[in-house]
Design an enzyme around this catalytic site. Structure first.
Site, mmCIF file in Angstrom:
data_model
loop_
_atom_site.group_PDB
_atom_site.id
_atom_site.type_symbol
_atom_site.label_atom_id
_atom_site.label_comp_id
_atom_site.label_asym_id
_atom_site.label_seq_id
_atom_site.Cartn_x
_atom_site.Cartn_y
_atom_site.Cartn_z
ATOM 1 N N ASP A 1 38.013 -49.095 -36.634
ATOM 2 C CA ASP A 1 38.098 -47.695 -36.601
ATOM 3 C C ASP A 1 39.291 -47.139 -36.885
ATOM 4 O O ASP A 1 39.673 -46.255 -37.672
ATOM 5 C CB ASP A 1 37.550 -47.040 -35.205
ATOM 6 N N HIS B 1 8.792 -74.929 -26.552
ATOM 7 C CA HIS B 1 9.629 -75.808 -26.003
ATOM 8 C C HIS B 1 10.247 -76.789 -27.393
ATOM 9 O O HIS B 1 11.501 -77.206 -27.077
ATOM 10 C CB HIS B 1 9.197 -76.785 -24.919
ATOM 11 N N GLU C 1 41.915 -47.074 -31.160
ATOM 12 C CA GLU C 1 41.119 -47.079 -32.444
ATOM 13 C C GLU C 1 41.480 -45.515 -33.057
ATOM 14 O O GLU C 1 41.005 -45.261 -34.013
ATOM 15 C CB GLU C 1 39.855 -47.249 -32.419
ATOM 16 N N CYS D 1 40.170 -56.218 -30.799
ATOM 17 C CA CYS D 1 38.776 -56.490 -30.784
ATOM 18 C C CYS D 1 38.148 -56.082 -32.128
ATOM 19 O O CYS D 1 36.891 -56.538 -32.387
ATOM 20 C CB CYS D 1 38.047 -56.103 -29.765
HETATM 21 C C1 PEP Z 1 36.618 -51.124 -33.899
HETATM 22 O O1 PEP Z 1 36.664 -49.852 -34.083
HETATM 23 O O2 PEP Z 1 37.315 -52.014 -34.178
HETATM 24 C C2 PEP Z 1 35.649 -51.940 -32.734
HETATM 25 C C3 PEP Z 1 35.878 -52.873 -32.174
HETATM 26 O O3 PEP Z 1 34.491 -50.840 -32.409
HETATM 27 P P1 PEP Z 1 33.231 -50.776 -33.238
HETATM 28 O O4 PEP Z 1 33.375 -51.728 -34.308
HETATM 29 O O5 PEP Z 1 32.071 -50.923 -32.351
HETATM 30 O O6 PEP Z 1 33.407 -49.404 -33.634
HETATM 31 MG MG MG Z 2 35.398 -48.544 -32.680
#
Ligand code: PEP
Ligand code: MG
Length: 579
Positions: free
Chosen positions: A486, A221, A462, A533
């Site tokens: 990627d 806690h 990607e 992303c």
């Molecule tokens: C990417 O390739 O940009 C991605 C977000 O996926 P990961 O880094 O998990 O391959």
């Molecule tokens: Mg990737």
């Protein structure tokens, strides 16, 4: 200067005077009794009184520290009603014809050792709760004796002696030199062997700068409270910092898991600087929470979070993410020794969906292969794993594995705004094949009367092939999310794992940036949205450029959301800077 290392339960820097918390030694005597029934009645009277005290403490804590922290008093009330605990006390009284204090102390020892020996960290942490309720019982038994004016040697008071400076009602010392809280009270670094839940919750929070304990677990806690309070805390420093450090200047570095006692000037200045930066970031956090991600000229962008585990959700909420833009589901597979079941996955996805309460949660389907290997997939060694069997290629050739995940995802989508994203797409036919499998899954779920939602479905862009096909691909899906990690690797022909090639791994390469612009344009032409992303999304030096391209979403680590929000809100540039 003394340096102690422990496990950090919450980051940040605390600089202030150390206050050592020491419990009084318990002196429980074994006293022979004549009448076991009478002793059990005495025990039960003490138990009722303790339960009543805990009820009052619950009400107090509810007002002061909120339900999550107050709940411990309810748990303690339940523990005092627990049959196993009470039977143990009563058995000891009856079989050994001894006083209730001795029976309580023995039961406390037995039960807390039993909990401490358990593998599960949560159960381990319950050892402290057993000790805590037992100490309360001993205190009440002692007070009852005092009230009766009987010979008071049956039990000494077992209540802890909170360092006077931080007792809820205690006054700060006159010569206090440490840091002050908003209330103007001096705040201390509390150093203890361990802290019982009822001790932590009764602290005057305005006087606590940090916790450092020699023992305890991350589920304790003290740890939970430190996280709730957002203060640096270390546990398991191993050796109890003894009373000689009381009143000395301390510095807790919650990022590194270190406490310095009597820091030298160099460390002190370094930590002051680190804290100054941290305070600036905290201020940023405060002012930007709840604000829109909008430029001065009204262009909006979605700022979402990347996660790999449900444990990351707290950070997502803390940093006010608009949603989850990438949940790397492969971590569920990587943590296991065999394929995770549909039910296991469903529970995880459902928890994320429900926690995000209607905000978009984009879950990426299994992306293993290359650097992410699962033994139980028994994949053959490849010459070029980054160009080999990975992600959607595995899913399309092992449809049962794919369908298990899809079933879990579709079921979870009935509980929130789940979106599904497919990685490593290079061909149009792959998307069409995915759709066939998805339709099968939906049909099977419907035939079995299992509820499911209608999640948005998107793909990761990607591979350069996906970029070049983005016009066609955009007609097949609901959104694009550009995986720049990627995409950079495949565009520049550079192994992203090979650090000796860092010089050549240039995510700002015009080829990559032009690809992003092209993908966004093709997405918009088809009426869908496009985000980023990959790590590049968090690169603040490119935010304006992304806005200019019309990127609709950036999904980044939770800690990057508010700094990006700041950049967006300060931007006045929805027109391209670049020729
Ligand atoms: C990417 O390739 O940009 C991605 C977000 O996926 P990961 O880094 O998990 O391959
Ligand atoms: Mg990737």
């Amino acid at each position: 200067m003394l340096v102690f290392r422990g496990k950090s339960v919450f980051g940040g820097i605390a600089i202030g005077k150390i206050s050592v918390y020491k419990k009084k030694e318990q002196q429980v005597k074994r006293v022979k009794i004549e009448n076991a029934d009478a002793e059990i009645v005495r025990y039960n009277e003490a138990r009722e009184a303790a339960i009543e005290q805990l009820g009052a403490l619950y009400e107090k804590a509810l007002k002061e520290v909120g339900e999550a922290n107050a709940a411990i008093f309810e748990i303690h009330q339940m523990m005092l009603e627990d049959d196993d605990y009470n039977e143990s006390v009563e058995n000891i009284i009856r079989t050994q014809m001894v006083n209730a204090e001795y029976a309580v102390a023995s039961t406390a020892d037995n039960f807390s050792s039993m909990f401490a020996a358990m593998d599960d960290d949560y159960m381990k942490a319950r050892a402290a709760d057993v000790k805590d309720i037992s100490e309360r019982l001993l205190t009440v038994l002692g007070e009852m004796e005092d009230a009766k004016n009987a010979a008071g040697d049956a039990a000494a008071s077992a209540s802890g002696a909170m360092a006077k400076d931080v007792m809820a009602d205690g006054a700060g010392t006159e010569d206090a030199t440490g840091e002050e809280g908003a209330s103007g009270k001096e705040r201390f670094i509390i150093v203890a062997d361990d802290l019982a839940p009822s001790e932590t919750v009764q602290l005057d929070k305005e006087k606590v700068l940090s916790f450092v304990t020699a023992h305890g677990s991350t589920n304790s806690h003290t740890a939970i409270l430190a996280r709730t309070m957002g203060i640096p805390a270390l546990i398991g420093t191993g050796i109890a910092l003894d009373e000689s450090v009381d009143g000395k200047l301390g510095v807790v570095d919650g990022q590194e898991g270190v406490i310095y006692v009597d820091p030298d000037l160099e460390i002190l200045e370094k930590m002051q600087e680190k804290r100054r930066k941290e305070m600036e970031e905290k201020e940023l956090l405060q002012t930007l929470r709840g604000k829109e991600n909008v430029t001065k000229d009204g262009q909006k962008i979605m700022l979402y979070a990347n996660i790999g585990d449900i444990k990351d959700l707290a950070m997502v909420l803390k940093n006010d993410a608009g949603g989850i833009g990438l949940f790397r589901s492969e971590f569920i597979y990587l943590e296991k020794e065999d394929y995770p079941t549909e039910e296991e996955q469903f529970q995880i996805y459902k928890t994320v969906a429900q926690t995000m309460a209607g905000k978009r949660v984009i879950i990426r389907t299994l992306d293993i292969g290359a650097d992410k290997q699962c033994d139980y997939f028994h994949m053959e060694k490849e010459e070029n794993p980054a160009l080999g069997r990975r992600a959607i290629r595995i899913c399309l050739t092992q449809p049962e594995v794919f369908k298990t995940q899809l079933r879990a995802l579709f079921r979870a989508s009935a509980y929130g705004k789940v979106a599904i994203m497919y990685p490593m797409i290079a061909n149009l036919w792959e998307v069409q094949k995915i759709k066939e499998i998805v339709n099968e899954v939906k049909r099977e779920l419907a035939e079995n009367g299992i509820a499911f939602g209608e999640p948005e479905q998107g793909i990761m862009i990607e591979t350069p092939a996906a970029v070049m096909m983005s016009e066609e691909l955009a007609r097949e899906v609901d959104f694009f999310s550009i995986g720049t990690n990627d995409l950079t690797q495949y565009t520049l022909a550079i192994d992203r794992q090979n650090s000796s090639l860092d010089l050549f791994y240039d995510a700002h390469h015009p080829a990559v940036l032009r690809m992003i612009a092209m993908v966004v344009e093709n997405a918009h032409k088809a009426g869908i949205w496009a985000g980023i992303c990959g790590e590049l999304g968090a690169d603040g030096s490119l935010t304006k450029e992304f806005l200019a391209m019309g990127v609709d979403e950036l999904s980044v680590s939770p800690g990057s959301i508010l700094p990006l929000r700041k950049i967006v809100r300060e931007s006045y540039n929805s027109r391209p800077d670049r020729p």
